[in-house]
Design an enzyme around this catalytic site. Sequence first.
Site, short mmCIF file in Angstrom:
data_model
loop_
_atom_site.label_atom_id
_atom_site.label_comp_id
_atom_site.label_asym_id
_atom_site.label_seq_id
_atom_site.Cartn_x
_atom_site.Cartn_y
_atom_site.Cartn_z
N ALA A 213 0.70 -1.08 0.13
CA ALA A 213 -0.20 -0.05 -0.06
C ALA A 213 0.84 1.25 -0.08
O ALA A 213 0.17 2.43 0.19
CB ALA A 213 -1.11 -0.05 0.97
N ALA A 214 2.19 1.24 -0.15
CA ALA A 214 3.01 2.19 -0.07
C ALA A 214 2.57 3.15 -1.28
O ALA A 214 2.40 4.52 -1.40
CB ALA A 214 4.54 2.04 -0.33
N GLY A 215 2.28 2.66 -2.31
CA GLY A 215 1.96 3.31 -3.73
C GLY A 215 0.25 3.88 -3.54
O GLY A 215 0.25 5.38 -3.93
N ASP A 216 -0.39 3.45 -2.71
CA ASP A 216 -1.99 4.09 -2.48
C ASP A 216 -1.74 4.90 -1.60
O ASP A 216 -2.35 6.12 -1.75
CB ASP A 216 -2.58 2.82 -1.73
O1 RIB Z 1 -1.90 -2.04 -2.70
C1 RIB Z 1 -1.98 -2.71 -1.81
C2 RIB Z 1 -3.37 -3.48 -1.95
O2 RIB Z 1 -3.50 -4.27 -3.06
C3 RIB Z 1 -3.81 -4.25 -0.81
O3 RIB Z 1 -4.46 -3.59 0.10
C4 RIB Z 1 -4.84 -5.29 -1.30
O4 RIB Z 1 -5.76 -5.56 -1.03
C5 RIB Z 1 -4.72 -5.09 -2.95
O5 RIB Z 1 -5.62 -4.39 -3.40
#
Ligand code: RIB
Length: 312
Positions: free
Chosen positions: A252-255
Amino acid sequence: MVQRILVIGSSNTDMVVKANKLPAPGETVIGGTFLMNPGGKGANQAVAAARLGADVTFVAKVGNDIFGKQAIQGFRQDKIRTEFVFSDAKNPSGVALIGVDEQGENCIMVAPGANAHLLAYEVVQALESVSEAELLLLQLEIPLQTVTAAVEHGAKRGLKIILNPAPAQPLPNEIYANLFAITPNETETKLLTGITVEAHDLGSLREAAEWFLAKGLKNVIITLGAKGAFLYNEEGGKLIAAPPVTATDTTAAGDVFNGALVVALSETKSLSEAVTFACKAASISVTRMGAQASVPTRKEVDALSLSNVTKP
Ligand code: RIB
């Protein structure tokens, strides 16, 4: 002035095991403790934007099950508006199985469930209802048809649209001219442009960014993990470094980067300042386990000293 942000995308429940190494095909690896925490690229980005101070409406679809109910409860705790988090009576909530190795690198398998049933007319309905929104953030963990409908409709409404093309898949050419910015990582850049990029090779980064500009894009932000991000537009290119940290889990770093980026843009920071802010938020997130569990607060990001900015 802070603007309302609309995030459209996936919501999953992440089942995470950290181990010394990721298993090879057919191999069983005994790992450490198990962590279950909310995830999904769309939801992670919505939570990051909300925790960093933005007014966020999230548009998604979850199952009518315990995971879906827990997800909605979590969004509300983060003060995210959930009137367009649809409940699917027929399909279960999305689930991701995640392995994390000693270096914090991950390997993810997703069962999309209800995410795969978020339909174009539902996102258009949300776009029409949330008339105050000025920024729209999307990823590719929901049907591509839904994403393209949202982009087309959002562009007609004059929204500033940021597409995080993750997980990568080929995109229709028409999508690019409607985007304010695209934020691929190195792998996604390769899949979309055919060009292999490396953080130490500015020529490759420029070449890939030019490919996007030729398609009609205004701003390209190629994320480079621990190395930061490369920002490119018609004014030129800039490598923006991330603060050095020791990674525990890069999930989730990109998120977090994308959620933080739209928050900074909503505060009318310059693109360069916005990318610096996003690099700082993402760096903090990799020092912790989990997806939404790792999202920092605004106070934590503001407390981190500024990273270097080098011009090629
Ligand atoms: O980018 C990370 C995410 O990718 C995770 O939280 C997982 O659920 C997938 O969607």
